[in-house]
Design a protein around this motif. Sequence first.
Motif, PDB file in Angstrom:
ATOM      1  N   GLY A 171       0.792  -1.226   0.000  1.00  0.00           N
ATOM      2  CA  GLY A 171       0.000   0.000   0.000  1.00  0.00           C
ATOM      3  C   GLY A 171       0.823   1.273   0.000  1.00  0.00           C
ATOM      4  N   THR A 172       0.100   2.390  -0.034  1.00  0.00           N
ATOM      5  CA  THR A 172       0.705   3.724  -0.007  1.00  0.00           C
ATOM      6  C   THR A 172       1.067   4.081   1.434  1.00  0.00           C
ATOM      7  N   PRO A 173       2.331   4.297   1.754  1.00  0.00           N
ATOM      8  CA  PRO A 173       2.694   4.609   3.151  1.00  0.00           C
ATOM      9  C   PRO A 173       2.001   5.883   3.628  1.00  0.00           C
ATOM     10  N   SER A 174       1.496   5.833   4.833  1.00  0.00           N
ATOM     11  CA  SER A 174       0.917   7.030   5.442  1.00  0.00           C
ATOM     12  C   SER A 174       2.003   7.742   6.250  1.00  0.00           C
ATOM     13  N   SER A 175       1.730   8.985   6.578  1.00  0.00           N
ATOM     14  CA  SER A 175       2.702   9.788   7.316  1.00  0.00           C
ATOM     15  C   SER A 175       2.723   9.399   8.788  1.00  0.00           C
ATOM     16  N   GLU A 176       3.913   9.192   9.325  1.00  0.00           N
ATOM     17  CA  GLU A 176       4.024   8.894  10.757  1.00  0.00           C
ATOM     18  C   GLU A 176       3.520  10.069  11.594  1.00  0.00           C
ATOM     19  N   ARG A 211      -2.577  17.644   5.246  1.00  0.00           N
ATOM     20  CA  ARG A 211      -2.264  16.218   5.379  1.00  0.00           C
ATOM     21  C   ARG A 211      -3.413  15.450   6.005  1.00  0.00           C
ATOM     22  N   PHE A 212      -4.143  16.077   6.923  1.00  0.00           N
ATOM     23  CA  PHE A 212      -5.318  15.429   7.504  1.00  0.00           C
ATOM     24  C   PHE A 212      -6.374  15.182   6.434  1.00  0.00           C
ATOM     25  N   ARG A 213      -6.624  16.167   5.608  1.00  0.00           N
ATOM     26  CA  ARG A 213      -7.633  15.978   4.564  1.00  0.00           C
ATOM     27  C   ARG A 213      -7.231  14.845   3.624  1.00  0.00           C
ATOM     28  N   GLU A 214      -5.939  14.727   3.353  1.00  0.00           N
ATOM     29  CA  GLU A 214      -5.467  13.669   2.463  1.00  0.00           C
ATOM     30  C   GLU A 214      -5.588  12.290   3.104  1.00  0.00           C
ATOM     31  N   GLN A 215      -5.151  12.156   4.359  1.00  0.00           N
ATOM     32  CA  GLN A 215      -4.987  10.828   4.957  1.00  0.00           C
ATOM     33  C   GLN A 215      -6.021  10.495   6.026  1.00  0.00           C
ATOM     34  N   ILE A 216      -6.748  11.478   6.517  1.00  0.00           N
ATOM     35  CA  ILE A 216      -7.830  11.249   7.484  1.00  0.00           C
ATOM     36  C   ILE A 216      -9.179  11.490   6.821  1.00  0.00           C
ATOM     37  N   GLY A 217      -9.247  12.451   5.918  1.00  0.00           N
ATOM     38  CA  GLY A 217     -10.500  12.798   5.251  1.00  0.00           C
ATOM     39  C   GLY A 217     -11.062  14.075   5.812  1.00  0.00           C
TER      40      GLY A 217
END
Length: 319
Positions: A171-176, A211-217
Amino acid sequence: MAASTVHTRSGQGPGGSWEFAMGSPHPRLRPGVMSYRGIRLALDRPRRRLETPIGAATLLLGFDQPVRISRTGRSPDTLVSVYCAPTTMPAVGEHGGRMSGIEVLLTPWAAFTLFGTPQHELVNRTVDPDELPHALATSVGELAAALAALPGWEERFGLLDEVFARWWAAGTPSSERVARAWALLVRTGGSIPVPRLAEEVGWSVRHLENRFREQIGLGPKAAARVLRLQRARRLLADGQSAAETAALCGFYDQAHLSGEFKAMTGYTPREFAQARQGPVAVSPAADRLSGEATSLVLPVRPNDWSVPGAHFSKTWRVG
């Protein structure tokens, strides 16, 4: 990977039978993959449920009959397997009385890794997970069919562990830092101010929001609203008063709590508690999060339910 212990609760009565099986994903997958819940319902009438926002993304791997999911302002979606990103809106799910499958709760950043889709594109939506632009070796539909063919929940959860481990590696790594910020929000019940959250992870507020919008929604402020509501529901279900709950969860006052509760569930706290104890009560095992009131069973009018493949009598009435 060895399967975890499975805890099963079941019941049978005049209205039919139900079974819920709870399992924990393999430690290698946590905290991203939060929980597995097996569901098997064989009821003599349709079921209509309101699901409130929670701090998780939801993947339902359906085995047979479809569910219809409705949200205010959107056309209903009728699907066998379903993906729902985090949301600030309630959803109403309906089925014809027979339903089986596995519900997987994911932290939003883990869903980003597994499906590789910017989560803001999926907020307040219900989608077929096989329509997401991922490049998985096994489709969600194929996985659901393989799970349905296995003899028991322990074997099914074990297969999920294996498949998710492969998907995770590809998968696409998410940000730590996103994962750390999300963990801080969860740990504080959404009460940490956004500027302090950004400072804790070493980002500007604007970068954190992007980054939240990208990875959290949801943005961090909206995510905090959902987590505050989640904590408030848990405290209210434990018997805490509305005034005490408002103070503990960081609401301005009881009116602020009530307004947020209604905005995200359609009910005030009092109305929600009363509906939970109504003629068609909710089994605690049916709630999506252990120890928290997340769902309401709603009355159903037979003529309102027309999902293909559903078969039921039109002579019953709720209550």
